[in-house]
Design an enzyme around this catalytic site. Structure first.
Site: not given
Ligand code: CP3
Length: 344
Positions: A26, A30, A39, A76, A151
């Site tokens: 990652r 952010r 973003r 992703d 998921y």
């Protein structure tokens, strides 16, 4: 000059390099102000993943800032369910969501157009290889079938993936069908990433740690072994990192049973056990991401312990899981400096 100067790739081939090459899971994210800026321009998170201009930019940001030895494609793991038309969305603050799937939904899945749906991601890989410094290893990735399936079944993230575990006990046949379909699509997708210019690929099984022993074998080991065999049959030189987070003692035979070249280690793996696993081949990890948030002595001591125990064998320095948004970019700079100075 070409592949021989890519240190992460050399470690994946079994070499010991001192100081070890470093990248962070990652690493585009952010915690970086420049990521947050791109973003906000890109629209939705999936728009960012499917826009080669923006995806190339955010992949390169941490390379420019820190000079990491590997860049990881910005995308992703949930682009696969998106390609399977599960209505994937990333809402601010709630994490990923999609339509929960049932047995009928699984039977209706059609994987044939998924890789062509992902053409923009493959375009990102091509552009990245052209734009990256020649010495930077380019990593592609996807989720492992088990993690992606968790998921798809819950339709969202859950604390312990209870919905997928329950579904697997009740609907074993449909569940195994889902895993094998995901394995097939994911292997094709990784081969396409390699053909587009990825030097190596990583398979993220972030939820391996919630599985019992028999289920780990059936749902984590078997589909990943199937994927790696399929990739290597078609691209014998391809290098694969497999990261089964939370697998603990079950990592003992994970490399051998899956055929992975390197294994990722989360921070709960004791360093003595990590050293044992390293005798069989390259390892990657296992610094607690919270040490990067804490900084100072906690960061230094964590780095030094890994370098001391694993620094004399094939090691790719990394975290035990993704860097978190609250990490201070200055602490990341300190981390890179300390690893490159081989500890304090
Ligand atoms: O590592 C990198 O820099 C490459 C990009 C990358 C992302 N996700 C970008 C992302 C990678 C390799 C992933 C993998 C991923 N995605 C995993 C496996 C690794 C892991 O962390 O366990 C999983 C389980 C996902 C699914 C996912 N995507 C979740 C649960 C979330 C929400 C949680 C969060 O951190 O926000 C995402 C969103 C996501 N994927 C973000 C990023 C940078 C944040 C979204 C945003 O910017 O708004």
């Amino acid at each position: 000059m070409s592949e021989e100067c890519r240190k992460v790739l050399r470690v994946l081939k079994g070499e010991t390099i001192s100081p070890p090459p470093i990248w962070l899971m990652r690493q585009a994210g952010r915690y970086l102000p420049e990521y947050r800026e791109t973003r906000s321009k890109a629209g939705s998170f999936l728009d960012l993943c499917y826009s080669p201009d923006h995806a190339v930019e955010v992949t390169l940001q941490p390379i420019r800032r820190y000079g990491f030895d590997a860049a990881i494609l910005f995308s992703d793991i949930l682009v696969i369910p998106d390609g399977l038309k599960r209505n994937v969305r990333f809402s601010e603050g709630t994490g990923p969501e999609m339509d929960p799937i049932d047995v009928r939904g699984i039977r209706a899945l059609d994987g044939k157009d998924v890789v062509s749906h992902l053409a923009p991601v493959l375009e990102t890989v091509r552009r990245l290889r052209a734009e990256l410094p020649v010495e930077t290893t380019l990593l592609g990735f996807c989720g492992a079938p088990w993690t992606v399936a968790t998921y798809m079944i819950a339709g969202r993230g859950t604390p312990d993936q209870a919905p997928a575990r329950l579904f697997a006990y009740r609907e074993r046949q449909a569940f195994e069908h889902l895993l094998m379909l995901l394995a097939e699509i994911s292997a094709d997708y990784l081969v396409a990433q390699i053909d587009a210019g990825a030097d190596a690929v990583q398979i993220f099984d972030s939820w391996a740690g919630v599985l019992g022993e028999a289920e780990f074998e059936a749902f984590a080991v078997k589909p990943v072994a199937r994927m790696i065999a399929s990739i290597k049959e078609r691209r014998p030189q391809a290098k694969v990192i497999a990261f089964a987070k939370g697998a603990g003692y079950l990592l003992k035979t994970y490399r051998q049973r899956t055929g992975a070249d390197a294994i990722g280690l989360d921070w709960s793996v004791p360093l003595s056990f990590a050293a044992e696993l390293q005798r069989e081949g390259p390892v990657q990890g296992n610094l607690d991401p919270m040490r990067v948030v804490a900084g100072g002595e906690a960061l230094d001591a964590g780095i030094d312990a890994i370098l001391q125990t694993l620094g004399n064998g094939p090691l790719i320095f990394n975290l035990g899981h993704g860097i978190t948004p609250q990490a201070d970019p200055e602490n990341v700079a300190t981390l890179v400096r300390r690893v490159r100075a081989q500890g304090g």
